[in-house]
Motif scaffolding. Sequence first.
Motif: not given
Length: 387
Positions: A37, A328, A332
């Motif tokens: 992250a 993505q 994260a």
Amino acid sequence: MQKRIFLIAAAAATSLVLAGCAGGGAGGGAGAGAASATAAPSDLRIGVSLPSQDEERWISDGKAIKEGLEKIGYQVDMQYANNDIPTQQQQLDQMLTKGADLLILAPLDGTALAPQLQAAAGANIPIVSYDRLIRNSSDVDLYVTFDNFKVGAQQATSLLEGLGILNKDGTEAGAKGPFNVELFGGSLDDNNATLYYKGAMSVLQKYIDNGTIVVKSGQDELAQITIENYSQDKAQERMDNLLTSTYTGGPILDGALTPNDSIARGVITALQNAGYGPTLESDPKPMPITTGQDAEIASVKSINDNVQYSTVFKDTRILAEQAVEGAQDLLAGAEPEVNDTQTYDNGSMVVPSFLVPIQPIYMDNIESVLVESGYYTPEEVKTGRLQ
């Protein structure tokens, strides 16, 4: 491009309702990828494994995924498995050994990657199942795909429209038949093949039952009509055999349910070799109605030339974009967007999914759907070749 933006906006709007419903996968839902992250994208490596470069659509998918990931800054390890399961297994092993932080997989066989998936899950590496469902595994964080039951239903509807049984609005058009139709299916190692078949039969079965459609070969079960690896050559061979065994010296074939464009082209080649089409005026046998999927440029030209009747457009630009966005989010440590949390039970879990819209393509909407959106140029449609 306006159509594309609209499709993305519509899908995103649907997903807002369900965005918080995704279940845990390889990394346990919101914790998946948590170790990544705080890392810069340039420090993260994503492995992408696709079935083959034999089909135009996988080349388009691969290009779109790679460009999307690299635009963010990720390192990308892109591999094609050449329609060989051991090759895909070895490639995934290598991706893990090289330090992949996330995997995007379109499995050749939805059940064959268990050791690799378990290794990824043990290392807290998120897994995105891309277009083809990973089966019998709880180590899947996200599935991005099209509504493949609807794909099959649309193919069957297009077939009925081409035969004059249905109008474009779904109402009865009046043609009663009987029409001789043969059925073709996808590759059995692809879970989507079952969905295409079930969707198609949900539309066709009543017309088979009432005699409007006749499958003269008697082959109507998926195991009887499957085409391994969606091979154009194998589809041509099966159609050759059907024409010889069932349609020699008498009945005319009126239509063929063909589940993707490569199979459709194989079927059409066999039909042309047997004298179907507009060229033999002394013994005219009209080209049977054929369907398709993927809107491959060779088949779009064939539709534009009034040879293949239809295909189903699955905009891989949007699918790839959704896979990139999901990756993505997972890296994260966030929940990815989904708009389906009920449909895709892979045998071990219901996989949280994002479904992208589909669009049927006929001769009269090639320009508005494919050209105006920038997917193809007019010259590509005319020549049947990508520039």
